[in-house]
Design a protein around this motif. Structure first.
Motif, mmCIF file in Angstrom:
data_model
loop_
_atom_site.group_PDB
_atom_site.id
_atom_site.type_symbol
_atom_site.label_atom_id
_atom_site.label_comp_id
_atom_site.label_asym_id
_atom_site.label_seq_id
_atom_site.Cartn_x
_atom_site.Cartn_y
_atom_site.Cartn_z
ATOM 1 N N ASP A 254 -8.366 48.120 20.000
ATOM 2 C CA ASP A 254 -8.822 48.052 18.675
ATOM 3 C C ASP A 254 -8.311 46.935 17.746
ATOM 4 N N LEU A 255 -6.809 46.747 17.785
ATOM 5 C CA LEU A 255 -6.283 45.816 16.919
ATOM 6 C C LEU A 255 -5.116 45.045 17.542
ATOM 7 N N VAL A 256 -4.977 43.760 17.357
ATOM 8 C CA VAL A 256 -4.169 42.878 18.262
ATOM 9 C C VAL A 256 -3.437 42.109 17.047
ATOM 10 N N PHE A 257 -2.134 42.146 17.170
ATOM 11 C CA PHE A 257 -0.989 41.572 16.213
ATOM 12 C C PHE A 257 -0.088 40.542 17.175
ATOM 13 N N TYR A 258 0.432 39.705 16.453
ATOM 14 C CA TYR A 258 1.661 38.981 17.037
ATOM 15 C C TYR A 258 2.799 39.279 16.157
ATOM 16 N N ASN A 259 3.947 39.305 16.723
ATOM 17 C CA ASN A 259 5.042 39.482 15.925
ATOM 18 C C ASN A 259 5.987 38.089 16.027
ATOM 19 N N ARG A 260 6.225 37.196 15.160
ATOM 20 C CA ARG A 260 6.672 36.039 15.481
ATOM 21 C C ARG A 260 8.343 36.201 15.374
ATOM 22 N N LEU A 261 8.976 37.338 14.964
ATOM 23 C CA LEU A 261 10.238 37.604 15.336
ATOM 24 C C LEU A 261 10.587 37.978 16.399
ATOM 25 N N LEU A 262 9.547 39.002 16.899
ATOM 26 C CA LEU A 262 10.185 39.527 18.459
ATOM 27 C C LEU A 262 9.442 38.664 19.464
ATOM 28 N N GLU A 299 7.317 33.790 26.207
ATOM 29 C CA GLU A 299 7.215 34.992 25.110
ATOM 30 C C GLU A 299 7.765 36.434 25.801
ATOM 31 N N MET A 300 8.144 37.060 24.817
ATOM 32 C CA MET A 300 8.624 38.586 25.281
ATOM 33 C C MET A 300 7.611 39.334 25.659
ATOM 34 N N PRO A 301 8.001 40.556 26.598
ATOM 35 C CA PRO A 301 6.824 41.337 27.009
ATOM 36 C C PRO A 301 6.112 42.265 26.059
ATOM 37 N N THR A 302 4.737 42.172 26.096
ATOM 38 C CA THR A 302 3.820 42.847 25.183
ATOM 39 C C THR A 302 4.204 44.209 24.731
ATOM 40 N N LEU A 303 4.045 44.601 23.497
ATOM 41 C CA LEU A 303 4.221 45.826 23.023
ATOM 42 C C LEU A 303 2.797 46.728 22.705
ATOM 43 N N GLY A 304 2.777 47.941 23.058
ATOM 44 C CA GLY A 304 1.542 48.743 22.757
ATOM 45 C C GLY A 304 2.046 50.014 21.712
ATOM 46 N N ILE A 305 1.350 50.042 20.887
ATOM 47 C CA ILE A 305 1.380 51.200 19.868
ATOM 48 C C ILE A 305 0.221 52.070 19.813
#
Length: 347
Positions: A254-262, A299-305
Motif C-alpha cells: 500500500d505505502l512505502v516510506f524511507y526513514n532517513r534517521l533509522l 542500510e538497516m533491516p526493513t520495517l513493516g507496519i
C-alpha cells in the motif's frame, strides 16, 4: 506608598524593554522571551515585597498594564502580563541553574541573551501553549518534541490535542518517555517511534461510514503531510501501491516510506478490519522481499507496519518470533481520543 512602588516597577520594566529593543541581535524571538520572562520576575518580586492582599497584587498588574499600553501600545494587556508571571514561575528553576541567573542580569543583556537562547529555543506563542499543560513532565516532553521536530504552533496544538504523550506512553511506558525527554533526546528505536493508536482525524473519514481500504489509502495520500507528521520524525515518502511479483503472481504494498534517521525502508499495509494472521504473513513476505532485493548492504533491516482498525495482540504474539524487531501492528482511530481515557490506560 503603594502608588510610588508601582511607579518604580513601571520604570524598571520600561528600562528593561528599552534596553532589549536597543540591542541588535539575530534572534528576535530570544529577545521577546527574555524580556517577558524578566517582566514576570519583576511583577512577582513586587507582589511578594508588597501587601499580602490579593487585591494589591491585582492592582499591580492592572496599573502596570495600563501604563505599558499607553507607552507601547498592544501587547501588554492584563492577560499577557499574567502569562509573563506564569512563565517566570514555571521556568525560574531552569534559569536559576544556568549562567543567566546572575546578579548583573539586567546590566549585561547581550551576554545574558546568548545564554537565554540556549535554554529557550521556541517562539513565545509556543510557550503560551506549553504553559497550558499542567503536568511538568508532559510539558517538558512537548517542549522537547517541538524543538527536535521543528513543530509549528499549529503542529504542537495538534499533537497535544491528539494525546501524543499518552499514546507514546502506551506504546512504551511513561517512564521511558519522560527519561528520553529529560535527556533531551528523541529515541530512534523503531518500536519506540510508533504511537498507539495512530490518530487520523485529519482524513475526514467517519467511523460509521462505509469506506474501503482504497478510500483510506487515497485519503492518506491527499493528506500526506499530515500523515507523515503522525508517523514521526525522519520519514520520506517513496510511493504507493508498489508492485512485487513472484512467478507471475503480483502483490501490491500500500505505502512505502524511507526513514532517513533509522536508515531503512518502512512498509505500511492498510486494513479496515481486525488484524489476522494472514495480514502478518503477508507483511512478513513484503519485508523479506525488501530486505533481500531492495535494501542496500549498509542500510538497516526493513520495517513493516500493519495499520488496522482493530489490533489483535495475541495473534501478533504467537505469529511472530519472540525477538521480532521488524513487524509491528498498530490501530488507527478516525477521531481524537479522550486524554482522560488514555491516561487511565497508562495508569
Amino acid at each position: 506608598m503603594e502608588q510610588l512602588t508601582n511607579d518604580k516597577l513601571f520604570r524598571s520594566v520600561r528600562e528593561l524593554i528599552e534596553k532589549s529593543r536597543s540591542e541588535i541581535v539575530r534572534n528576535v524571538n530570544t529577545v521577546m522571551v527574555y524580556t517577558y520572562y524578566h517582566i514576570g520576575e519583576m511583577i512577582v518580586n513586587e507582589e511578594q515585597a508588597g501587601s499580602q492582599r490579593a487585591a494589591y497584587a491585582e492592582t499591580i498588574v492592572k496599573d502596570l498594564s495600563e501604563a505599558l499600553t499607553r507607552e507601547y501600545g498592544k501587547g501588554y494587556s492584563h492577560r499577557n502580563l499574567d502569562y509573563f508571571k506564569r512563565f517566570y514561575l514555571l521556568y525560574q528553576e531552569r534559569i536559576a541553574q544556568s549562567l543567566i541567573a546572575q546578579s548583573d542580569t539586567y546590566k549585561n543583556i547581550p551576554q545574558s541573551l546568548i545564554a537565554f537562547s540556549g535554554l529557550f529555543k521556541l517562539s513565545w506563542t509556543h510557550y503560551i501553549q506549553l504553559m497550558k499543560i499542567a503536568d511538568p513532565g508532559e510539558r517538558g516532553f512537548y517542549e522537547q518534541q517541538s524543538v527536535t521536530n521543528n513543530w509549528s504552533v499549529r503542529q504542537l496544538q495538534r499533537q497535544y490535542n491528539s494525546s501524543l504523550f499518552e499514546r507514546l506512553a502506551l506504546s512504551r511506558d511513561k517512564k521511558s518517555v519522560l527519561d528520553s525527554t529529560e535527556a533531551g533526546q528523541t529515541s530512534e528505536e523503531p518500536v519506540q517511534a510508533l504511537k498507539s493508536p495512530f490518530v487520523l482525524e485529519f482524513l475526514g473519514l467517519k467511523e460509521d461510514s462505509g469506506y474501503s481500504e482504497n478510500d483510506l489509502e487515497t485519503a492518506i495520500i491527499n493528506k500526506l503531510e499530515h500523515f507523515m507528521l503522525e508517523l514521526g520524525k525522519g520519514f520520506l515518502f517513496e510511493g504507493r501501491q508498489r508492485r512485487i511479483t513472484f512467478e507471475g503472481d503480483h502483490f501490491w504494498i500500500d505505502l512505502v516510506f524511507y526513514n532517513r534517521l533509522l536508515k531503512c525502508f518502512v512498509l505500511i499495509d492498510l486494513k479496515i478490519g481486525k488484524l489476522t494472521h494472514q495480514d502478518i504473513g503477508q507483511m512478513q513476505m513484503y519485508v523479506n522481499y525488501y530486505d533481500r532485493k531492495v535494501k542496500q548492504p549498509e542500510e538497516m533491516p526493513t520495517l513493516g507496519i500493519i495499520l488496522c482498525k482493530e489490533d489483535n495482540r495475541a495473534v501478533v504474539e504467537f505469529t511472530l518470533p519472540l525477538d521480532n524487531e521488524q513487524i509491528f501492528s498498530r490501530e488507527y482511530k478516525l477521531y481524537l481520543p479522550s486524554k482522560e481515557e488514555l491516561k487511565k490506560q497508562i495508569e
